[in-house]
Scaffold this active site. Structure first.
Site, mmCIF file in Angstrom:
data_model
loop_
_atom_site.group_PDB
_atom_site.id
_atom_site.type_symbol
_atom_site.label_atom_id
_atom_site.label_comp_id
_atom_site.label_asym_id
_atom_site.label_seq_id
_atom_site.Cartn_x
_atom_site.Cartn_y
_atom_site.Cartn_z
ATOM 1 C CD GLU A 179 -9.166 -0.344 -9.708
ATOM 2 O OE1 GLU A 179 -8.387 -1.038 -8.771
ATOM 3 O OE2 GLU A 179 -9.696 0.673 -9.395
ATOM 4 C CG ASP A 205 -12.631 0.507 -5.485
ATOM 5 O OD1 ASP A 205 -12.947 1.353 -4.123
ATOM 6 O OD2 ASP A 205 -11.770 0.592 -6.213
ATOM 7 C CG ASP A 223 -15.332 5.119 -6.008
ATOM 8 O OD1 ASP A 223 -15.423 4.527 -7.044
ATOM 9 O OD2 ASP A 223 -14.289 5.513 -5.136
ATOM 10 C CG HIS A 248 -4.522 0.707 -1.073
ATOM 11 N ND1 HIS A 248 -5.957 0.750 -0.915
ATOM 12 C CD2 HIS A 248 -4.367 0.990 -2.543
ATOM 13 C CE1 HIS A 248 -6.459 1.436 -1.965
ATOM 14 N NE2 HIS A 248 -5.553 1.025 -2.823
ATOM 15 C CG ASP A 273 -5.970 0.769 2.799
ATOM 16 O OD1 ASP A 273 -5.836 1.918 2.529
ATOM 17 O OD2 ASP A 273 -6.304 -0.168 1.852
ATOM 18 C CD GLU A 307 -13.603 1.416 -9.501
ATOM 19 O OE1 GLU A 307 -12.576 1.231 -9.173
ATOM 20 O OE2 GLU A 307 -14.279 2.556 -9.089
ATOM 21 C CG MET A 329 -6.915 -7.523 -4.807
ATOM 22 S SD MET A 329 -6.647 -5.601 -4.137
ATOM 23 C CE MET A 329 -8.453 -4.992 -4.610
ATOM 24 C CG ASP A 370 -12.661 -2.567 -8.280
ATOM 25 O OD1 ASP A 370 -12.301 -3.560 -7.401
ATOM 26 O OD2 ASP A 370 -11.578 -1.801 -7.969
ATOM 27 C CG ASP A 383 -13.638 7.667 -8.905
ATOM 28 O OD1 ASP A 383 -14.626 7.122 -9.206
ATOM 29 O OD2 ASP A 383 -12.577 7.128 -8.316
ATOM 30 C CE LYS A 395 -10.584 7.436 -11.132
ATOM 31 N NZ LYS A 395 -10.421 8.099 -9.643
ATOM 32 C CG HIS A 404 -12.116 3.561 -12.411
ATOM 33 N ND1 HIS A 404 -11.121 2.790 -11.974
ATOM 34 C CD2 HIS A 404 -12.693 4.103 -11.598
ATOM 35 C CE1 HIS A 404 -10.888 3.235 -10.670
ATOM 36 N NE2 HIS A 404 -11.867 4.116 -10.352
#
Lengths: 388, 388, 388, 388
Positions: free
Chosen positions: C182, C288, C258, C55, C58, C218, C89, C246, C256, C184, C221
């Protein structure tokens, strides 16, 4: 229209952390400023709230020195006195600090288990000093993502040791606490031990002093697992174990939402209010929820007022339900009495069993009778919608 | 490669209704022909199965006359004798007939409650005649969609009366049953009373003779509610209440699938097998599942063999896990012992509490230590995948 | 045993935020220190990782000045060069800042929608500068808890305007991005717009330049909503829309998680790897996910290695599946061909329809054939467990 | 109080199978007798219903000869004429017969795929003869439990072939059907292809004649997956694809309940009615639900009346919502307009992008504004509860 303005006699309470929630979530930073505990208490007093609850660290930061702690407590007591709000429940924060990342009472590390117990004793001292009659245990970190850690049976045993320990401490200190366990299925852990109301009831039966322990069921927590919260509370009442209650709301099968009471499942909220009122539940009506992260402080107080107004509206609906002649007639027809058979099946005697076995039932006929529940449910919805 | 062929000493059992399932579902008619109970028993015997379980009406249709009943029972006993298969569990069908559409023991109609009890007594007679040591109660119809029926508290009370009654009957008749309650969250009812393992444990604590009652937890049922089945079984074991177990599989948050054991949640299945074996669970390993509706009879027996093979494969993996040096080293590091602190927190004395409160903990340091669970979990997965 | 050490040619990639995750959750503060982007990239390079994603924030904090931004980017490019890791990406953080609390592109406030777009354009500039070929949109805040806000239809329309705008910008600037949406279902919002893969596919069909848009599905998700991720990815592949993926893991019906790839749903992970490999998916395998909050930095790198090892193990299993003679024989029997009927039903002509309508089918016979799926599934599980 | 008696102009419709449901479920036998199609139609006419829908086999059993079929159709047409009820939708039963146990259009067996298509053509003939303008496809068996069958990509392709085929047939025969795909996430299959509204929208975009295809979203089906039905319907409306709608109710994360409309999620039901009315949805309001299994025939008609009454009550609430000054004021403040920025972000031009990038936003200030949604939601609930 009736007046839905709350009064202290309605026994509504809020946690410091509920209206004090700053709107942080896993994907976003805070949207609201922290509010002082004293400010919260004064605001709640103005809204007609009866009491407030707190974690140790809602009032006293984990790093505070004893002197700082005493100053904070003093200021807080003053605010309580001024506002007429009392502390109705205290609890320990055993979840926020990194030390508890893999559990507190159930941690695989003996040092951390001991530290969790120490922190709890000090927090019980604080609660007692503030006059809290009820002490809650929400084991948010007591759980696991990796059961290959082979900790499950040990965890339950350690949990029990901790509960037995604090019960003795409370009695020895003369604190007189009633302990209320608050179950939750998951989040922040992948799976939390004692995930639902029943699990806590079963666990209490294995404690040394089960009479000191009861439940603090939370609407959102049972709902996360798709379970019926009214059924869960009824089981707690049936067992004499409803010591406290957390009112809020939630959609099923997702993260912990802590929505305003009545925001989603209005029929279940109504049935819950009716159950509490019908069974003369003597405890406080505690809201463990928070305003949406989209809201500013004004929205926080709207949220708080909304929780209480909805309870009062539903309480009035419950009275109406009892006075509705058509509804009551359906209920009467639904609950078919039979004094003869009722007596036979109520209690075992050899005679009763023999008589019962010899009885001829009209199985087919009984199976053909409609229960009348579609009509009853529709009338209930129409009553809720205010069109009857 | 090890030999994964089941033997009676593995104590695998199947319900008559499992391999006998005809493949009907809410949207489709049967895809398989009914199988005779005697045929099933003989087939199971050939597969190395230890025992069989049954509902009264799996063997004797609800409309059968006493003479027909006796003939059927006689034939069935002969098949048991021939095959060496024994009846390890019996239960009552209190869900299929229209009379039970709104509940059996918890029905709002006193006549139906009495009939349910009568039917149960006769079914207990049958189970005893067949030598079943365990009697299961799955209250599939004990629940509601319309809680406006205001039956919840009554339902729990009536459920208790029924359990107290059958316990006395069993003792008075000298049947010596151990009773096992099987929870389920929903389906066929919108919400079922005693929805999960914990709820049944809590309920048992309110019975007159709790020592006669335990649990029959089912993998798929806890999983439907998204709960951790291994945790649930551990709580039952901890409470001394694991009387029977239903092995199968299921995806979370959907209808009751009753899949082949190990078909979906293989890690959880492994952890369950390990838990049962490690705690020397003495009971049978009962498969309550059925072949997919897509299968013919050949598929049914593949399904049955698959359940047992997967259990045996996982049992061998459990042994490997215990012998894996790296895994055991991680586990040892994970479970940090501290005999001093451990003693302090184990049991309350005033002295222990004081010493504990005076202890200085390195909270920050303890919080910085990693638990090592990612590595442990990865090694466990690799062990399961057969690459270590 | 094969070698499961990753190489750049395996095309594994990680987000900066994944291994950089600091272990904060709604109930607890961070358990790990932030890692510098340059450090992360160098570490990933050592592990054999192909690329990194990010991002805007980030790398560059939201408050950074242009000069600070340029300095950070320069340092980061140096690290990329040194490590041989590339940026595969880029995406925009439209969820963390309070300004986005009620949505970004779909916010009810026109000013915030415009700001979200501005931030995205700058972030696209950054991604292009770093050489990212793919640009992802995860609309984490695009959703609602209060649909009484009457924003749903507007929100979809505004979302489309934003997508149309960025597509033109990309082309006009010569960035050549492929955009990947993406989906969710929920969290952080009560309900998120475009909740699942299908919804994004449907939405893309309404865009001005649908050819520039695809999916970034993902695992976690879709799984949160209890949907089958393999089916979702297959639909994306079928539509030519699998632009990115993802990989991670999750239990159904909860927050979530992950989790490490392959940590929970190993059969579905296997089927996914097989689908990607069989369909020659040319894109990167992007993880991810993040290490459990219980872990320290060492655990983070174990987590990262575990994700990649599991993929490689499953890829090898996929090859074995294709070589397993018994499995292939079952598959062949399962997929019944019929060239005559197949031709009739493939494409409408009046003649085909008439011939088809006149054909006599053995409906009952076809319904009696077993599909052989219990055996196939059992063999697949045994292959996964490494016992065949 | 308003009059909530339905009239044909309200366009309420029911499936023959809904009020005709006999109360069978996976664990119990029927509790109600089958009702003749003609009787149903006449009853519905008396209740003010506009139309009726049917599967081919609701009217004509799968084993019927052409002569029997014609006799049944003739009788049914007479009943339609007498009652003034019309057929508003037809569909094919591709799920009940064992032949479809592993799918119809997506079956791995080419013969069964062809048979499914043949059956559909005949069923389309029947629907056309009865004047149905809409033809629904609910692919209840199009799914899988065992994805190791490696059928997913083929299944999607075969599904598409079938849809393309029937579209051409409809045009060639001059039937003029609009086709509506009805998604469902699972049950009876473990996972169903095209599980939710979005998936169907995405699939339609890949068809030869997408303009002939739209959606038949069902409240209960999206809700089973925990998705927001109002959002799903809004997406269908946005895409011009709301061709039909199935109204009912359901708790999340469990088996398909098909409850009376408005029985559970009353706020979402309200928002749905408002969405349909606000967007002038021209189609029928189709109830795809059934009375609880606890009910007799009287309960069936109470159920049917309840569905329609609740719709009309909520429609009146929607009007009130629009007239409520405080609610409208909040909404106006919520939807902040900015004509300058709105114009910039609406459509890409190089100039717009440059101006937008140069604009200075007060990010912090915008983030501090509360959205006012707690108050709005509370007022909405109070409006629903009839206390404002």
């Amino acid at each position: 229209m009736a007046n839905y303005t709350p009064k202290p006699s309605d026994k509504f309470t809020f946690g410091l952390w509920t209206v004090g929630n700053i709107g942080r979530d896993p994907f976003g930073s805070p949207t609201r400023k922290p509010l002082d505990p004293e400010y919260i208490v004064r605001k709640l007093g103005e809204l007609g709230v009866y009491g407030v609850s707190l974690h140790d660290n809602d009032l006293v930061p984990i790093e505070a020195t004893p002197a700082e702690r005493n100053r904070m407590v003093k200021r807080f007591k003053k605010a309580l006195e001024d506002s007429g709000v009392r502390v109705t429940m205290a609890t320990t924060n055993l979840f926020a600090d990194p030390v508890f990342k893999d559990g507190a009472f159930t941690n695989a590390n003996a040092k951390i288990r001991a530290y969790a117990l120490q922190k709890t004793l000090y927090s019980m001292d604080l609660g007692a000093e503030l006059g809290a009659p009820t002490y809650v245990f929400w084991g948010g970190r007591e759980g696991a993502e990796v059961d290959a850690g082979m900790n499950t049976l040990d965890a339950i045993a350690h949990y029990r040791e901790a509960m037995n320990f604090v019960a003795e401490y409370s009695q020895d200190q003369g604190y007189g606490y009633r302990f209320a366990i608050e179950p939750k299925p998951n989040e922040p852990r992948g799976d939390i031990y004692l995930p639902v109301v029943g699990a806590a009831l079963g666990f209490i039966a294995t404690l040394d002093k089960p009479e000191l322990f009861g439940l603090n069921p939370e609407f959102a927590h049972e709902t996360m697992a798709g379970l019926n919260f009214v059924h869960a509370v009824a089981q707690a009442i049936d067992a004499g174990k409803l010591f406290h209650i957390d009112l809020n709301d939630q959609k099923m099968g997702r993260f912990d939402q802590d929505l305003r009471f009545g925001a989603e499942n209005i029929k279940e909220a109504f049935l819950l209010v009716k159950l509490l009122e019908d069974s003369n539940y003597p405890g406080v009506r505690h809201f463990d929820a928070h305003a949406l992260r989209t809201e500013d402080e004004a929205g926080v107080w709207e949220f708080a007022k909304g929780c209480m107004r909805t309870y009062l509206i539903l309480k009035e609906k419950a009275t109406r339900f009892d006075k509705d002649k058509e509804i009551q007639a359906i209920l009467k027809a639904y609950k078919v009495q039979d004094s003869g058979l009722g007596k036979l099946s109520k209690k075992y005697t050899r005679k009763n069993a023999e008589t019962l076995k010899a009885h001829t039932f009209d199985r087919v006929g009984l199976g053909e009778q409609g229960a009348g529940l579609e009509r009853l449910d529709q009338l209930t919805m129409e009553l809720l919608l205010g069109v009857r």
